[in-house]
Design an enzyme around this catalytic site. Structure first.
Site, PDB file in Angstrom:
ATOM      1  N   CYS A   1      10.309   8.442  -5.922  1.00  0.00           N
ATOM      2  CA  CYS A   1       9.788   7.073  -5.869  1.00  0.00           C
ATOM      3  C   CYS A   1      10.578   6.206  -4.894  1.00  0.00           C
ATOM      4  O   CYS A   1      11.627   6.595  -4.406  1.00  0.00           O
ATOM      5  CB  CYS A   1       9.824   6.445  -7.261  1.00  0.00           C
ATOM      6  SG  CYS A   1       8.704   7.214  -8.443  1.00  0.00           S
TER       7      CYS A   1
ATOM      8  N   HIS B   1       8.762   0.747  -7.356  1.00  0.00           N
ATOM      9  CA  HIS B   1       9.173   0.070  -8.591  1.00  0.00           C
ATOM     10  C   HIS B   1      10.514  -0.631  -8.416  1.00  0.00           C
ATOM     11  O   HIS B   1      11.195  -0.466  -7.402  1.00  0.00           O
ATOM     12  CB  HIS B   1       9.249   1.074  -9.745  1.00  0.00           C
ATOM     13  CG  HIS B   1      10.246   2.184  -9.521  1.00  0.00           C
ATOM     14  ND1 HIS B   1      11.599   2.005  -9.692  1.00  0.00           N
ATOM     15  CD2 HIS B   1      10.074   3.477  -9.129  1.00  0.00           C
ATOM     16  CE1 HIS B   1      12.227   3.141  -9.433  1.00  0.00           C
ATOM     17  NE2 HIS B   1      11.326   4.050  -9.074  1.00  0.00           N
TER      18      HIS B   1
END
Length: 203
Positions: free
Chosen positions: A179, A163
């Site tokens: 992440c 992301h």
């Protein structure tokens, strides 16, 4: 005023302005515990220019990592903090600097794939994040305070994503809860190229 004095004055103004710009994000973001400096590895003073080993941030060939580039391929190299992308026909190759998980315990390696693409993602902390950080809000909608930035590629592993981030200090550092983060302009580019089914390998 002489040319010499004008140059010195301009230089002093530029340096003062630059220092203010560097300090401003840290002050503004201290109001959000999710995006605070405490969630980023503090290798040194964040205003200091970091010289990295360029040899660790290098182009790679896809062949040692994938049998083919069917559906495209994304390689996340956690050690060099880089994301590599090859299009299915191999006409496009991209290399991006990234943020990586804060600790080895939060790091996952192996094969997965993109299962969902979201522009303007919302964010909810995982149960383990809330246990570690009970002061965090249970939900943040799309916008400048969202830890997922402007775009997110959801992986087949629960809670794992590639992301963007609005906090550019995090890129090139250990700063995530698992992440992989990219600059917003880079995730927008990768988002446009990758599709549901793109294969992903984290090494």
């Amino acid at each position: 005023m002489s040319k010499f004095n004008m140059k010195n004055t301009s230089r002093r103004s530029f340096l003062a302005g630059s220092a203010a710009m560097i300090a401003a994000p840290a002050i503004a973001q201290s109001t959000s515990t999710v995006n605070s400096q405490a969630t980023t590895e503090n290798e040194r003073d964040l205003s200091e220019v970091v010289r990295r080993n360029i040899s660790s941030f290098r182009t790679l060939d896809w062949r040692p990592y994938f049998d083919s580039t069917r559906n495209g391929a994304i390689l996340v190299d956690i050690d060099s903090r880089a994301v590599h992308y090859w299009s299915e026909d191999q006409s496009i190759y991209k290399l991006y600097p990234s943020s990586v998980p804060l600790t080895q315990e939060l790091t996952r390696r192996g094969r997965t794939q993109v299962v969902r693409k979201v522009e303007g993602p919302s964010w909810r902390p995982t149960p383990s994040m809330l246990k570690r950080n009970p002061e965090w809000p249970p939900y943040i909608g799309p916008g400048p305070d969202n830890p997922l930035g402007t775009h997110a590629l959801y992986l087949s592993w629960t809670y794992y994503r590639i992301h963007g981030t609005h906090d550019t200090r995090k890129i090139g550092r250990r700063s995530s809860n698992g992440c992989i983060g990219l600059y917003n302009e880079h995730i927008a580019e990768l988002f446009a190229q990758a599709k549901v089914g793109t294969q992903v390998l984290l090494i």
